[in-house]
Design a protein around this motif. Structure first.
Motif, short mmCIF file in Angstrom:
data_model
loop_
_atom_site.label_atom_id
_atom_site.label_comp_id
_atom_site.label_asym_id
_atom_site.label_seq_id
_atom_site.Cartn_x
_atom_site.Cartn_y
_atom_site.Cartn_z
N LEU A 15 -4.26 38.60 19.41
CA LEU A 15 -5.48 37.85 19.10
C LEU A 15 -6.20 38.48 17.93
CD1 LEU A 15 -6.88 37.41 22.72
CD2 LEU A 15 -5.82 35.64 21.33
N PRO A 16 -7.02 37.69 17.19
CA PRO A 16 -7.90 38.30 16.18
C PRO A 16 -8.95 39.18 16.87
CG PRO A 16 -7.67 35.94 15.84
CD PRO A 16 -7.07 36.23 17.17
N LEU A 17 -9.40 40.21 16.15
CA LEU A 17 -10.38 41.13 16.73
C LEU A 17 -11.65 40.43 17.17
CD1 LEU A 17 -10.04 44.23 14.37
CD2 LEU A 17 -9.68 44.21 16.83
N ASP A 18 -12.10 39.39 16.39
CA ASP A 18 -13.37 38.76 16.76
C ASP A 18 -13.21 37.78 17.91
OD1 ASP A 18 -11.94 36.88 15.47
OD2 ASP A 18 -13.47 36.37 13.97
N ALA A 19 -11.99 37.67 18.48
CA ALA A 19 -11.81 36.84 19.67
C ALA A 19 -11.95 37.62 20.96
CB ALA A 19 -10.43 36.17 19.63
N VAL A 20 -12.18 38.96 20.85
CA VAL A 20 -12.31 39.79 22.04
C VAL A 20 -13.63 40.54 22.00
CG1 VAL A 20 -9.82 40.07 22.28
CG2 VAL A 20 -11.12 41.75 20.98
N VAL A 21 -14.15 40.85 23.21
CA VAL A 21 -15.40 41.58 23.35
C VAL A 21 -15.13 42.83 24.19
CG1 VAL A 21 -17.75 41.54 24.23
CG2 VAL A 21 -16.75 39.47 23.26
N PRO A 22 -15.37 44.06 23.63
CA PRO A 22 -15.11 45.29 24.39
C PRO A 22 -15.97 45.33 25.65
CG PRO A 22 -15.47 45.77 22.08
CD PRO A 22 -15.85 44.35 22.28
N GLU A 23 -15.38 45.80 26.74
CA GLU A 23 -16.10 45.99 27.99
C GLU A 23 -15.66 47.31 28.60
OE1 GLU A 23 -15.51 42.75 30.63
OE2 GLU A 23 -17.00 41.49 29.65
N GLY A 33 -6.44 42.76 11.20
CA GLY A 33 -7.47 42.40 12.17
C GLY A 33 -6.92 41.77 13.42
N MET A 34 -5.64 41.97 13.76
CA MET A 34 -5.04 41.46 14.98
C MET A 34 -4.88 42.60 15.97
SD MET A 34 -4.63 38.26 14.22
CE MET A 34 -3.52 37.63 15.46
N VAL A 35 -4.95 42.28 17.26
CA VAL A 35 -4.82 43.29 18.30
C VAL A 35 -4.01 42.70 19.45
CG1 VAL A 35 -6.94 42.63 19.48
CG2 VAL A 35 -6.07 44.94 19.75
N GLU A 36 -3.20 43.54 20.08
CA GLU A 36 -2.35 43.10 21.20
C GLU A 36 -3.07 43.41 22.50
OE1 GLU A 36 1.59 44.96 22.31
OE2 GLU A 36 2.26 43.16 21.25
N SER A 46 6.49 30.96 27.27
CA SER A 46 6.23 32.24 27.94
C SER A 46 5.26 33.06 27.11
CB SER A 46 7.54 33.02 28.12
OG SER A 46 8.04 33.42 26.85
N HIS A 47 4.70 34.16 27.68
CA HIS A 47 3.68 34.94 26.99
C HIS A 47 4.22 35.85 25.91
CE1 HIS A 47 1.23 33.53 30.29
NE2 HIS A 47 0.17 33.91 29.57
N THR A 48 5.50 35.74 25.60
CA THR A 48 6.03 36.52 24.47
C THR A 48 5.60 35.93 23.15
OG1 THR A 48 8.06 35.24 24.53
CG2 THR A 48 8.02 37.30 25.80
N VAL A 49 5.04 34.69 23.19
CA VAL A 49 4.53 34.06 21.97
C VAL A 49 3.04 34.33 21.87
CG1 VAL A 49 4.23 31.90 20.75
CG2 VAL A 49 6.28 32.27 22.11
N SER A 50 2.55 34.84 20.74
CA SER A 50 1.12 35.16 20.59
C SER A 50 0.33 33.91 20.32
CB SER A 50 0.93 36.16 19.45
OG SER A 50 1.09 35.52 18.22
N LEU A 51 -0.99 33.95 20.65
CA LEU A 51 -1.86 32.82 20.37
C LEU A 51 -2.04 32.60 18.89
CD1 LEU A 51 -4.60 33.17 23.12
CD2 LEU A 51 -2.60 31.70 23.09
N GLY A 52 -1.74 33.58 18.10
CA GLY A 52 -1.85 33.40 16.65
C GLY A 52 -0.74 32.58 16.09
N GLU A 70 -7.96 37.12 5.18
CA GLU A 70 -8.78 36.14 4.47
C GLU A 70 -9.08 34.93 5.33
OE1 GLU A 70 -8.60 33.53 0.33
OE2 GLU A 70 -7.03 34.98 0.81
N ALA A 71 -8.12 34.57 6.22
CA ALA A 71 -8.33 33.43 7.11
C ALA A 71 -9.45 33.67 8.10
CB ALA A 71 -7.03 33.12 7.86
N ALA A 72 -9.75 34.95 8.33
CA ALA A 72 -10.85 35.26 9.27
C ALA A 72 -12.17 34.74 8.76
CB ALA A 72 -10.93 36.77 9.51
N GLY A 73 -12.31 34.51 7.45
CA GLY A 73 -13.52 33.88 6.92
C GLY A 73 -14.57 34.87 6.52
N PRO A 74 -15.52 34.45 5.61
CA PRO A 74 -16.60 35.32 5.15
C PRO A 74 -17.67 35.49 6.21
CG PRO A 74 -16.87 33.12 4.27
CD PRO A 74 -15.55 33.13 4.98
N GLY A 75 -18.43 36.51 6.07
CA GLY A 75 -19.57 36.71 6.94
C GLY A 75 -19.22 37.41 8.22
#
Length: 804
Positions: free
Chosen positions: A686-694, A673-676, A795-801, A632-637
């Motif tokens: 990170l949330p899925l909408d924070a990454v762009v597939p390449e 909607g989170m991904v490692e 350290s990077h063991t803590v997620s950005l979330g 729900e925090a990801a927001g509408p739209g």
């Protein structure tokens, strides 16, 4: 202005500006001052007058009424009142009172508007309305100029007796006029005055029928004006009372004059100060009428007139409704000190010359100019001009001799800070000699430090201007299609005289024009060809410069738009990151609270097996609720979680938005909607909408092979904030901490300096509670002391979330 040259005033028609000012004034003294306006002696004075005119224009825009029309010219009355024993007429005293009342009203109005006109208020506060003197005069003199009966007791007594006596005389005369026996003798049944005595009109041939004194007769002689014997003594008494009245009136006026005498100087100062204010008011009215603006007045520098219009042309257009005045842009000084204006006759060269000179005089006088407010005028020490044909038969002077005489006078008076205006330089003699002389005059004036505007038709002077770094060419434009001048001034190219075209338009026979054209072509003047070649090259350079300027402007605009979009996107990303972090932190807090409660229940339950199952079930429910809160925090739209999860798969390379960082997806996305993401230096969630597939899935590549951008790997281990303000320092520090964390730096140095401690406090406030900061401290002596802050990052063991 030190050099005030009356001949230049006449050539530039300064008297017309004075008359235009006078037409806007109402009182006689202000009109006289307007007709004597001259350029001021100091820059401070000119700026002050300019500001005062501006303040009056503000009051005019608010329709503030000021009684300048009630200021009389009382200077002669004040002069007459100075000798001891002098007596001013009642009307003179009344005009003094009215003028003082108007001055007081002006002072009060400007006092109430002091916020809008502080300079005018400061001047008006010096006005002395002398209300006690005004009250004394008003108490004794009627608005009509008659002394009041109440001016003294004696005057009231005399006038009452005189009134009663006159009533008695008129009653006696009226009885004679109504006597039937006298009707044949009466020419007209009226009572009138002759020689200040009451009489009645009697037919001339019957004047002996009534006893009395003849005081006058009509022009035709048919009627005589008879003072009957019955009222002769009464009229004598009336004359005595009249003399008594006159003596008492004189005594009253003498007292009022005596009250005025010691204040004569103060009254005169007030009158002149009020008139000076009215002069500013008249200048403001004229500025509004001509749509003027105050130029920037400077001690020195270039003369820059933008959208300048000649005020006399504006007045003529306003009076006749003629063609609109075409404004010109003109500058001299800065890159060049002399402007040579060329072009055809009737094209506007002389008007441009006079516009520059007249507007410069107006600016130095503190007046607003019919030009753009971006115009700039240096405070010239003098303006010298030689314009027009000064041929004199009486003095046996030709046009050329007269010009040379005037130029000699100008050379003698010109120094640094002088504006010199020369019309038709080098004209009136042999073209070759005239050009040489004109060039020598230009050089002499430039050596004296003058700013110079000159006009000429001579090609040699035009060519010389192209070769001299302190002289610039200019031309008045001409439409070759219609053979008409455009009255526009262009700086850079020189202009041609177009003599043949103008002669043809005026109506010279075509065969003469054709022959002249043939002769011009056969002559092949090399100097003219050189000038035309230079003009062509200059036009080409100007066109290329204009194209480059447009391209630079477009590039700058595009860059500005791109930077604005980038900043907006960055701000949006930062805000979304902070909002998501707040929402995730809240969900984690609630989940931990629920877990703690379940653990307490688990420890207090005797049946551990059953309790363990219940705890696991409830933990699963907490996880489901937490993930739902995150979704729900990801927001509408946003794109649905399922769709986003399909695009991001295990082993796929992705780019992290806003950080220019790339990594490999580790595992499948969660329902929330989170991904490692595996980065070179650790994992982040990170949330899925924070990454762009390449690219596709990289199943056989180890996570350590993830490519990191050059910008990220080169993040420095310290950030220098010295020179930033607080808001800029906070923005740069927040961005730097994110970059350092993603790059994997464990420790960073923040340089903020010692100073007043503002930057150190800003850094400390931002580091406190920052999610990426494990700890921080001030540097020791060897590390830089209190001008450095050492920051330890998580350290990077803590997620950005925000979850572990």
């Amino acid at each position: 202005m030190d050099t005030l040259d009356e001949r230049t005033f006449a050539l530039l028609e300064w008297s017309a500006i004075r008359e235009m000012l006078a037409a806007e004034a109402a009182s006689p003294v202000a009109i006289e001052l307007a007709r004597g306006v001259r350029p001021l002696r100091t820059l401070v004075e000119a700026r002050g007058v300019q500001e005062e005119i501006g303040e009056f224009r503000v009051l005019l825009s608010k329709e503030t009424a000021l009684p300048f029309d009630r200021l009389f010219d009382i200077r002669e009355s004040i002069r007459l009142a100075r000798p001891e024993g002098a007596v001013l007429p009642a009307m003179d005293l009344l005009r003094v009172a009215v003028s003082l009342e108007a001055s007081e009203a002006i002072r009060l109005v400007l006092g109430r508007s002091r916020g809008l006109c502080p300079r005018l208020h400061a001047i008006a506060s010096q006005l002395d309305g002398m209300p006690d003197l005004v009250a004394e005069i008003r108490g004794a003199i009627e608005e009509t100029g008659e002394v009041k009966d109440t001016a003294s007791r004696e005057l009231a007594h005399v006038r009452r007796r005189l009134h009663d006596l006159r009533s008695l005389i008129q009653s006696r005369l009226q009885s004679l006029l109504t006597d039937l026996t006298l009707q044949p003798f009466i020419a007209e049944p009226i009572i009138t005055l002759r020689n200040d005595r009451f009489v009645i009109p009697v037919k001339a041939n019957y004047r002996t029928a009534l006893k009395g004194v003849v005081q006058d007769r009509s022009a035709s002689g048919v009627t005589v004006f008879l003072e009957p014997q019955e009222v002769v003594e009464l009229n004598n008494q009336g004359r005595l009372l009249q003399r008594s009245e006159e003596e008492e009136v004189r005594r009253v006026l003498a007292l009022l004059t005596a009250a005025l005498r010691p204040r004569a100087d103060s009254i005169l100062r007030t009158l002149l100060l009020a008139a000076e204010l009215e002069l500013r008011y008249a200048a403001a009215r004229l500025a509004d009428r001509l749509d003027c603006a105050p130029p920037t007045l400077k001690e020195s520098g270039p003369l820059v007139l933008l959208q300048a219009r000649h005020p006399l042309l504006l007045r003529q257009t306003s009076a006749t409704g003629g063609r609109e005045v075409i404004p010109i842009d003109l500058r001299v000084g800065g890159d060049f000190d002399a402007l040579l204006v060329t072009g055809p006759n009737t094209g506007g060269k002389t008007v441009a010359l006079k516009t520059a000179g007249l507007l410069s005089l107006m600016a130095v006088a503190g007046l607003h100019l019919p030009a753009s407010p971006d115009s700039e005028v240096p405070f010239f020490s003098g303006v010298m001009a030689d314009i027009g044909d000064e041929q004199s038969i009486e003095q046996s002077l030709s046009t050329f001799s007269s010009h040379i005489g005037q130029i000699r006078r100008i050379l003698g008076a010109t120094g640094r800070g002088t504006l010199v205006l020369l019309d038709e330089l080098g004209a009136g003699t042999d073209p070759v000699e005239g050009a040489c002389l004109g060039i020598a005059i230009l050089e002499a004036l430039l050596e004296r430090g003058a700013l110079l505007i000159a006009t000429s038709h001579l090609d040699a002077i035009k060519a010389y201007a192209y070769s001299h770094h302190r002289i610039e060419n200019g031309c008045v434009e001409f439409d070759l299609d219609t053979l008409r001048p455009l009255y526009r001034l262009s700086i850079g190219p020189s202009g041609r005289s177009h003599a043949l075209a103008i002669a043809s338009r005026i109506g010279l026979p075509s065969e003469v024009i054709q022959r002249a054209t043939t002769l011009l072509g056969e002559g092949g003047d090399p100097l003219r060809l050189l000038v035309e070649r230079l003009e062509g090259e200059q036009r080409r350079v100007a066109e290329e410069r204009a194209v480059l300027a447009r391209e630079l402007e477009e590039a700058a605009r595009a860059r500005g738009e791109a930077e604005a979009e980038r900043d907006a996107a960055w701000a949006e990303a930062v805000e979304r990151q902070r909002q998501a972090r707040r929402e995730v932190d809240q969900a984690v807090v609630e989940a931990r609270s629920e877990i703690d409660r379940l653990l307490r229940e688990f420890r207090s339950t005797e049946s551990r097996g059953k309790a363990a199952r219940e705890v696991r079930e409830r933990l699963t429910e907490v996880e489901r609720r937490t993930e739902a809160a995150l979704a729900e925090a990801a927001g509408p739209g946003r794109e649905p979680d399922a769709s986003r999860a399909e695009r991001v798969r295990h082993g796929q390379q992705v780019r992290i938005k806003g950080f220019d960082q790339r990594g490999i997806v580790s595992g499948e996305p969660t329902p929330a909607g989170m991904v490692e993401i595996q980065l070179p230096l650790g994992k982040v969630r990170l949330p899925l909408d924070a990454v762009v597939p390449e690219g596709g899935v990289r199943r056989n590549e180890a996570p350590s092979s993830v490519q990191v951008s050059r910008a990220s790997t080169e993040t420095p281990a310290e950030l220098n904030l010295i020179g930033c303000d607080a808001s800029e320092a906070a923005r740069r520090l927040d961005q730097y901490l994110g970059d350092a964390f993603l790059t994997g730096l464990p420790t960073v140095r923040i340089i903020h300096g010692k100073g007043a401690g503002v930057l150190r406090r800003t850094v400390t406030e931002l580091l406190q509670g920052h999610s990426l900061v494990a700890s921080f401290r001030l540097g020791d002596y060897l590390e830089g002391g209190i001008g450095i802050t050492i920051v330890e990052l998580h350290s990077h063991t803590v997620s950005l979330g925000g979850a572990a």
